[in-house]
Motif scaffolding. Structure first.
Motif, PDB file in Angstrom:
ATOM      1  N   GLU A 202       0.837  -1.211   0.000  1.00 40.84           N
ATOM      2  CA  GLU A 202       0.000   0.000   0.000  1.00 40.84           C
ATOM      3  C   GLU A 202       0.868   1.256   0.000  1.00 40.84           C
ATOM      4  O   GLU A 202       0.607   2.214  -0.749  1.00 40.84           O
ATOM      5  CB  GLU A 202      -0.900  -0.036   1.244  1.00 40.84           C
ATOM      6  CG  GLU A 202      -1.855   1.121   1.385  1.00 40.84           C
ATOM      7  CD  GLU A 202      -2.602   1.041   2.701  1.00 40.84           C
ATOM      8  OE1 GLU A 202      -2.675   2.062   3.402  1.00 40.84           O
ATOM      9  OE2 GLU A 202      -3.106  -0.059   3.025  1.00 40.84           O
ATOM     10  N   SER A 203       1.922   1.261   0.815  1.00 44.23           N
ATOM     11  CA  SER A 203       2.824   2.416   0.874  1.00 44.23           C
ATOM     12  C   SER A 203       3.555   2.612  -0.455  1.00 44.23           C
ATOM     13  O   SER A 203       3.724   3.731  -0.935  1.00 44.23           O
ATOM     14  CB  SER A 203       3.850   2.234   1.998  1.00 44.23           C
ATOM     15  OG  SER A 203       3.212   2.149   3.250  1.00 44.23           O
ATOM     16  N   PHE A 204       3.995   1.514  -1.066  1.00 38.84           N
ATOM     17  CA  PHE A 204       4.688   1.602  -2.360  1.00 38.84           C
ATOM     18  C   PHE A 204       3.773   2.207  -3.420  1.00 38.84           C
ATOM     19  O   PHE A 204       4.177   3.092  -4.192  1.00 38.84           O
ATOM     20  CB  PHE A 204       5.152   0.205  -2.790  1.00 38.84           C
ATOM     21  CG  PHE A 204       5.731   0.167  -4.173  1.00 38.84           C
ATOM     22  CD1 PHE A 204       7.034   0.601  -4.398  1.00 38.84           C
ATOM     23  CD2 PHE A 204       4.975  -0.283  -5.243  1.00 38.84           C
ATOM     24  CE1 PHE A 204       7.563   0.579  -5.680  1.00 38.84           C
ATOM     25  CE2 PHE A 204       5.494  -0.306  -6.516  1.00 38.84           C
ATOM     26  CZ  PHE A 204       6.802   0.123  -6.737  1.00 38.84           C
ATOM     27  N   MET A 205       2.504   1.750  -3.449  1.00 33.66           N
ATOM     28  CA  MET A 205       1.572   2.251  -4.462  1.00 33.66           C
ATOM     29  C   MET A 205       1.246   3.727  -4.254  1.00 33.66           C
ATOM     30  O   MET A 205       0.942   4.450  -5.195  1.00 33.66           O
ATOM     31  CB  MET A 205       0.283   1.424  -4.431  1.00 33.66           C
ATOM     32  CG  MET A 205       0.475  -0.049  -4.786  1.00 33.66           C
ATOM     33  SD  MET A 205       1.184  -0.296  -6.426  1.00 33.66           S
ATOM     34  CE  MET A 205      -0.165   0.282  -7.460  1.00 33.66           C
ATOM     35  N   ARG A 206       1.348   4.175  -3.008  1.00 28.88           N
ATOM     36  CA  ARG A 206       1.082   5.590  -2.710  1.00 28.88           C
ATOM     37  C   ARG A 206       2.344   6.438  -2.757  1.00 28.88           C
ATOM     38  O   ARG A 206       2.276   7.656  -2.544  1.00 28.88           O
ATOM     39  CB  ARG A 206       0.436   5.720  -1.325  1.00 28.88           C
ATOM     40  CG  ARG A 206      -0.967   5.150  -1.259  1.00 28.88           C
ATOM     41  CD  ARG A 206      -1.565   5.382   0.125  1.00 28.88           C
ATOM     42  NE  ARG A 206      -2.982   5.062   0.149  1.00 28.88           N
ATOM     43  CZ  ARG A 206      -3.780   5.314   1.169  1.00 28.88           C
ATOM     44  NH1 ARG A 206      -3.274   5.889   2.265  1.00 28.88           N
ATOM     45  NH2 ARG A 206      -5.058   5.002   1.127  1.00 28.88           N
ATOM     46  N   GLY A 207       3.484   5.793  -2.951  1.00 27.71           N
ATOM     47  CA  GLY A 207       4.738   6.535  -2.991  1.00 27.71           C
ATOM     48  C   GLY A 207       5.168   7.049  -1.638  1.00 27.71           C
ATOM     49  O   GLY A 207       5.780   8.113  -1.518  1.00 27.71           O
ATOM     50  N   GLU A 208       4.842   6.299  -0.557  1.00 29.79           N
ATOM     51  CA  GLU A 208       5.183   6.722   0.800  1.00 29.79           C
ATOM     52  C   GLU A 208       6.117   5.701   1.429  1.00 29.79           C
ATOM     53  O   GLU A 208       6.250   4.572   0.962  1.00 29.79           O
ATOM     54  CB  GLU A 208       3.919   6.823   1.664  1.00 29.79           C
ATOM     55  CG  GLU A 208       2.864   7.782   1.117  1.00 29.79           C
ATOM     56  CD  GLU A 208       1.571   7.669   1.906  1.00 29.79           C
ATOM     57  OE1 GLU A 208       1.450   6.707   2.703  1.00 29.79           O
ATOM     58  OE2 GLU A 208       0.695   8.519   1.709  1.00 29.79           O
ATOM     59  N   LYS A 209       6.745   6.092   2.526  1.00 30.33           N
ATOM     60  CA  LYS A 209       7.537   5.148   3.296  1.00 30.33           C
ATOM     61  C   LYS A 209       6.589   4.195   4.033  1.00 30.33           C
ATOM     62  O   LYS A 209       5.509   4.612   4.466  1.00 30.33           O
ATOM     63  CB  LYS A 209       8.424   5.882   4.303  1.00 30.33           C
ATOM     64  CG  LYS A 209       9.551   6.675   3.664  1.00 30.33           C
ATOM     65  CD  LYS A 209      10.412   7.324   4.736  1.00 30.33           C
ATOM     66  CE  LYS A 209      11.567   8.097   4.100  1.00 30.33           C
ATOM     67  NZ  LYS A 209      12.431   8.747   5.116  1.00 30.33           N
ATOM     68  N   PRO A 210       6.964   2.937   4.203  1.00 24.53           N
ATOM     69  CA  PRO A 210       6.115   1.999   4.933  1.00 24.53           C
ATOM     70  C   PRO A 210       5.847   2.481   6.364  1.00 24.53           C
ATOM     71  O   PRO A 210       6.754   2.945   7.044  1.00 24.53           O
ATOM     72  CB  PRO A 210       6.941   0.705   4.954  1.00 24.53           C
ATOM     73  CG  PRO A 210       7.861   0.840   3.791  1.00 24.53           C
ATOM     74  CD  PRO A 210       8.176   2.303   3.676  1.00 24.53           C
ATOM     75  N   ARG A 211       4.589   2.377   6.771  1.00 29.61           N
ATOM     76  CA  ARG A 211       4.215   2.807   8.118  1.00 29.61           C
ATOM     77  C   ARG A 211       2.884   2.159   8.478  1.00 29.61           C
ATOM     78  O   ARG A 211       2.125   1.736   7.619  1.00 29.61           O
ATOM     79  CB  ARG A 211       4.072   4.337   8.190  1.00 29.61           C
ATOM     80  CG  ARG A 211       3.055   4.895   7.205  1.00 29.61           C
ATOM     81  CD  ARG A 211       2.914   6.411   7.308  1.00 29.61           C
ATOM     82  NE  ARG A 211       2.021   6.941   6.298  1.00 29.61           N
ATOM     83  CZ  ARG A 211       0.703   6.944   6.379  1.00 29.61           C
ATOM     84  NH1 ARG A 211       0.116   6.424   7.440  1.00 29.61           N
ATOM     85  NH2 ARG A 211      -0.035   7.453   5.417  1.00 29.61           N
ATOM     86  N   GLY A 212       2.593   2.137   9.771  1.00 31.45           N
ATOM     87  CA  GLY A 212       1.267   1.718  10.195  1.00 31.45           C
ATOM     88  C   GLY A 212       0.277   2.836   9.921  1.00 31.45           C
ATOM     89  O   GLY A 212       0.652   3.974   9.662  1.00 31.45           O
ATOM     90  N   ARG A 213      -0.979   2.499   9.965  1.00 35.03           N
ATOM     91  CA  ARG A 213      -1.979   3.523   9.628  1.00 35.03           C
ATOM     92  C   ARG A 213      -2.263   4.441  10.814  1.00 35.03           C
ATOM     93  O   ARG A 213      -2.393   5.640  10.653  1.00 35.03           O
ATOM     94  CB  ARG A 213      -3.268   2.833   9.180  1.00 35.03           C
ATOM     95  CG  ARG A 213      -3.076   2.018   7.895  1.00 35.03           C
ATOM     96  CD  ARG A 213      -4.413   1.795   7.240  1.00 35.03           C
ATOM     97  NE  ARG A 213      -4.275   0.930   6.083  1.00 35.03           N
ATOM     98  CZ  ARG A 213      -4.731  -0.311   6.025  1.00 35.03           C
ATOM     99  NH1 ARG A 213      -5.328  -0.840   7.080  1.00 35.03           N
ATOM    100  NH2 ARG A 213      -4.592  -1.036   4.937  1.00 35.03           N
ATOM    101  N   GLY A 214      -2.433   3.847  12.006  1.00 34.10           N
ATOM    102  CA  GLY A 214      -2.639   4.661  13.205  1.00 34.10           C
ATOM    103  C   GLY A 214      -3.827   5.594  13.130  1.00 34.10           C
ATOM    104  O   GLY A 214      -3.722   6.780  13.422  1.00 34.10           O
ATOM    105  N   GLN A 215      -5.005   5.054  12.710  1.00 39.93           N
ATOM    106  CA  GLN A 215      -6.201   5.893  12.614  1.00 39.93           C
ATOM    107  C   GLN A 215      -6.697   6.282  14.018  1.00 39.93           C
ATOM    108  O   GLN A 215      -6.474   5.577  14.993  1.00 39.93           O
ATOM    109  CB  GLN A 215      -7.315   5.120  11.895  1.00 39.93           C
ATOM    110  CG  GLN A 215      -6.924   4.561  10.536  1.00 39.93           C
ATOM    111  CD  GLN A 215      -6.755   5.644   9.493  1.00 39.93           C
ATOM    112  OE1 GLN A 215      -7.215   6.765   9.678  1.00 39.93           O
ATOM    113  NE2 GLN A 215      -6.080   5.326   8.405  1.00 39.93           N
ATOM    114  N   GLY A 216      -7.403   7.392  14.092  1.00 39.22           N
ATOM    115  CA  GLY A 216      -8.039   7.794  15.338  1.00 39.22           C
ATOM    116  C   GLY A 216      -7.098   8.503  16.303  1.00 39.22           C
ATOM    117  O   GLY A 216      -5.888   8.577  16.101  1.00 39.22           O
TER     118      GLY A 216
END
Length: 635
Positions: A69-83
C-alpha cells in the motif's frame, strides 16, 4: 514460427530473460533457529504453538499489505494509526461522566449506577488479567466497562479496546453510545451491517477494518473467534493487533456452548502470552471457572453484587406453568402495555394474527427475524414512540427473543415462553426498566404453551434445565440459581488435559492440536497443524440456510435492479444485508416448493434468492409462512 516479439504463448516462451542472478548476493539472510518457549507445565503445547504460528502469520500478512500500500502511494512503509490516542479518548470520557462524579445523584438509581462506575474506574488501575463485570440490567455496564477499559489501557500502556458482542443489534446500539462519547472517527464497527466502502478510493474506516488499527473496535463473537482459528489471509491479518488490548466480552452468557472451551482457551492465551486483559460482562454471569486453566484469579468489578442485583430487580418473575393458547390470548387482551416473547417465529405470527383479528392493529406489533433488519428498526422506532406517550397508550408486542438483549424497551408486563434462565432474566429486564412502577406491579410471567408444536433444537437443553429449576420453585434471578443453571448446561468438566471437551468442544478442536510435547517441537518446522480443518470446524453459526432478498422499498428495488444488471459487488452485498432474511433448510424448501422465491443471478458465490411477490411479505409480519399444499409456479 512465432518469434520472441509475438505475444502468443510460443512467442513469449522464446523471449530471453535478463540475468537476475545478482539477487543471490543482494540479501544475506541470517540463520534462524526456531525456538518456542512454552508455558511452564503447559498441558496444551499444541494449542500454544498453533496460536504463535497464526500470530506470526498475521504479522507477515499485514506487513506485506501495508508495504504494498505504501509503495503504491509513494510513501515510506508505516502503520496507519487511525483515530486519536487513548489518552485523548479518556479525556473525552472524563468530560462526559464528570457531572455524574461531581454532583450528588438525585435518584437512588443514578447513585447506584455512579457507584458501579466509580468501582470500575478504580479497578482499572489493577493488574492485567481476567475480570468479571456482573451488572444487573439497567446498571449502566456499557459506560462502566468503557471507563474501566480506558483507565486500564492507559495504566498499562495498552494499544486498543475491543468490544466483542453476540448480536449486531447490540453492536449498533453500543457503537452509537461510544461514537457520541468518543467521536465517530475513533470507533470502528466491524460486522455485516456496516459498510465503509467508498466508490472512488478506500476510506480510512475501510482500511482500518482490514487490520483493526483503531483505538476502539466493536465486533461480533463470530468475527473475533473465527478469525483466531482462520486460515485465510484476510481474516488472519488483524490477529496480531489483538495483542496488548483490553477485551470486553459483552453478554458473556452467549459465548457458544459447543465451542466454549476453544473460546475460553483463546481468551486465556491472549491474557497469558499476548499481554491482554479481558472482562466478561453480563447480568447473568456464566460459571466458566471449571474451564479455566491459567488465567489466575478472576476479579469482580461490580461492588456489592448482592445488593446491586436486589436493588435493580424491578420486575417480579412468576412461573405460571402450562397455558392453553386461548388462556394466553385472554391475558394479552387484558393488557395495555405488554411484551410477549415466544420461542418460534411461527408461534409469533400465529399469536399476532389471532390478536389482530380480534382487537385490531392499533398498538399491536410483531417482531421477528422474518422481517428484514431495516423493517425491524422502523417498527422498534414506532414502539418506542408509543411507549413514550405513557401507560395509557396501548402497546402490545409479540416477538421472538431478538428483543431480549440490547433493545431498550420498558413495558408494564412481560410474558415469556419457557426458555433458559439467562433468556428469562433478559426478558424480565424489559419490564419496568426505568423503575417508574412498583416492583410488585410489574410481572414477568413465564409459561409453557400446551399446544406448542415444536421446541427449537438449539434451545432444547436450556429449556429443559430452566423448566426443571422453575418447577422446583427456584428463584430464577437468584445468583445461586444462575450458577446451578450454567453448571448443568455446561456439564461438569472431567480431569483430562482439556476440561469438558466432550460437551464444550464439539469438534474436538483442542484435542486435535495436542500430541506429545517433544513431538510438537520436533515437527514445528514441518507444520503439524491442519489450519484449513480448524477453520472449517470452528464455525459459530452452523445451521445451513438460504438468504432471501426482499425488495421492501424503493431503495431495495433499485439495489435489486443494480445487482441483476451489473452483478454483485462487495458494497452491494453489504447493502443487501438490510433487505435479507435467512431461512433454515426445511422452511426454505417448503416455501421454495410453493413458488415463493426465485434464484437471483448475481455472479456471487453461493445461492441467493428473491421473494417473487410483494404479497408474500407482510408490513406487519415479514415473510409469511403460510404455503398451501400444491401451490407453485409452473413454467
Amino acid at each position: 514460427s512465432d518469434t520472441s516479439e509475438r505475444k502468443t504463448f510460443s512467442g513469449r516462451m522464446k523471449k530471453k530473460l535478463e540475468d537476475y542472478s545478482a539477487y543471490e548476493s543482494e540479501v544475506k539472510l541470517p540463520s534462524i533457529r526456531t525456538e518456542v518457549n512454552l508455558s511452564e507445565g503447559s498441558k496444551t503445547p499444541g494449542f500454544e504453538v498453533n496460536f504463535i504460528t497464526r500470530f506470526l502469520y498475521s504479522c507477515l500478512v499485514d506487513a506485506d499489505y501495508l508495504d504494498t500500500e505504501s509503495f503504491m502511494r509513494g510513501e515510506k512503509p508505516r502503520g496507519r494509526g487511525q483515530g486519536e490516542s487513548l489518552k485523548e479518548l479518556k479525556e473525552r470520557l472524563n468530560h462526559y461522566i464528570e457531572p455524574w462524579l461531581r454532583d450528588d445523584p438525585k435518584s437512588e438509581i443514578n447513585r447506584r449506577r455512579t457507584e458501579i462506575l466509580k468501582s470500575c474506574l478504580l479497578a482499572g488501575e489493577g493488574e492485567k488479567g481476567l475480570y468479571r463485570l456482573s451488572v444487573p440490567t439497567g446498571g449502566g455496564k456499557t459506560i462502566a466497562s468503557l471507563a474501566f477499559a480506558l483507565r486500564h489501557a492507559l495504566c498499562h500502556g495498552m494499544k486498543r479496546i475491543i468490544y466483542v458482542i453476540p448480536y449486531t443489534s447490540i453492536i449498533e446500539q453500543n457503537a452509537a453510545v461510544f461514537k457520541e462519547i468518543l467521536g465517530e472517527q475513533n470507533v470502528l464497527e466491524h460486522h455485516s451491517n456496516v459498510d465503509y466502502e467508498d466508490d472512488e478510493e478506500l476510506c480510512p474506516m475501510q482500511l482500518a477494518a482490514e487490520n483493526w488499527d483503531m483505538p476502539l473496535i466493536v465486533t461480533t463473537n463470530v468475527q473475533f473467534f473465527e478469525s483466531l482459528f482462520s486460515n485465510r489471509p484476510s481474516k488472519c491479518r488483524k490477529i496480531h493487533n489483538i495483542a496488548n488490548s483490553v477485551l470486553i466480552f459483552d453478554e458473556a452468557q452467549m459465548l457458544p456452548k459447543n465451542y466454549l472451551q476453544p473460546c475460553i482457551s483463546s481468551i486465556e492465551e491472549l491474557i497469558r502470552r499476548y499481554h491482554c486483559s479481558a472482562v466478561l460482562c453480563t447480568a447473568t454471569q456464566p460459571d466458566i471457572d471449571p474451564f479455566l486453566q491459567s488465567a489466575g484469579e478472576v476479579r469482580e468489578l461490580c461492588p456489592d453484587m448482592t445488593g446491586q442485583f436486589s436493588f435493580f430487580r424491578r420486575c417480579e418473575i412468576r412461573f405460571l406453568g402450562a397455558l392453553e393458547q386461548e388462556t394466553l390470548l385472554e391475558r394479552l387482551r387484558g393488557e395495555t402495555q405488554a411484551l410477549c416473547i415466544l420461542n418460534t417465529r411461527r408461534e409469533v405470527q400465529e399469536i399476532y394474527e389471532l390478536l389482530r383479528k380480534e382487537g385490531g392493529e392499533d398498538g399491536l406489533y410483531h417482531l421477528s427475524t422474518l422481517m428484514i433488519p431495516k423493517h425491524r428498526r422502523k417498527v422498534l422506532g414506532d414502539i418506542r414512540e408509543r411507549l413514550k406517550k405513557g401507560d395509557g397508550e396501548r402497546c402490545i408486542v409479540i416477538s421472538t427473543s431478538l428483543v431480549e438483549a440490547g433493545v431498550d424497551l420498558d413495558f408494564a408486563s412481560v410474558y415469556r415462553e419457557i426458555a433458559g434462565l439467562d433468556s428469562i432474566i433478559q426478558a424480565a429486564g424489559r419490564g419496568n426498566r426505568e423503575g417508574r412502577r412498583k416492583r410488585e406491579e410489574s410481572i414477568c410471567h413465564v409459561f409453557s404453551l400446551e399446544d406448542s408444536k415444536s421446541v427449537p433444537l438449539s434451545q432444547k437443553q436450556r429449556i429443559e434445565i430452566g423448566s426443571w429449576l422453575l418447577e422446583m420453585g427456584r428463584d430464577p434471578a437468584d445468583p445461586d440459581t444462575i450458577r446451578e443453571y450454567f453448571w448443568r448446561l455446561y456439564g461438569k468438566p472431567g480431569r483430562e488435559a482439556i476440561p469438558g471437551t466432550e460437551r464444550s468442544d464439539r469438534k474436538a478442536i483442542l484435542g486435535m492440536l495436542e500430541t506429545d510435547k517433544k513431538a510438537i517441537l520436533k515437527k514445528i518446522e514441518g507444520n503439524p497443524f491442519s489450519f484449513p480443518k480448524q477453520a472449517e470446524d470452528l464455525r459459530l453459526i452452523e445451521q445451513n440456510g438460504e438468504t432471501i432478498f426482499v425488495p421492501w422499498d424503493e431503495e431495495g428495488r433499485e439495489l435489486l435492479s443494480q445487482i441483476e444488471r451489473e452483478g454483485m459487488s462487495r458494497k452491494r452485498a453489504r447493502a443487501m444485508q438490510q433487505y435479507s432474511v435467512n431461512l433454515y433448510e426445511n422452511l426454505f424448501q417448503q416455501l421454495f416448493d410453493a413458488g415463493k422465491f426465485r434464484a437471483l443471478e448475481s455472479g456471487a458465490k453461493g445461492n441467493l434468492y428473491v421473494l417473487r411477490e410483494k404479497e408474500d411479505y407482510s408490513e406487519e409480519k415479514g415473510i409469511l409462512l403460510e404455503a398451501e399444499l400444491g401451490e407453485g409456479i409452473y413454467l
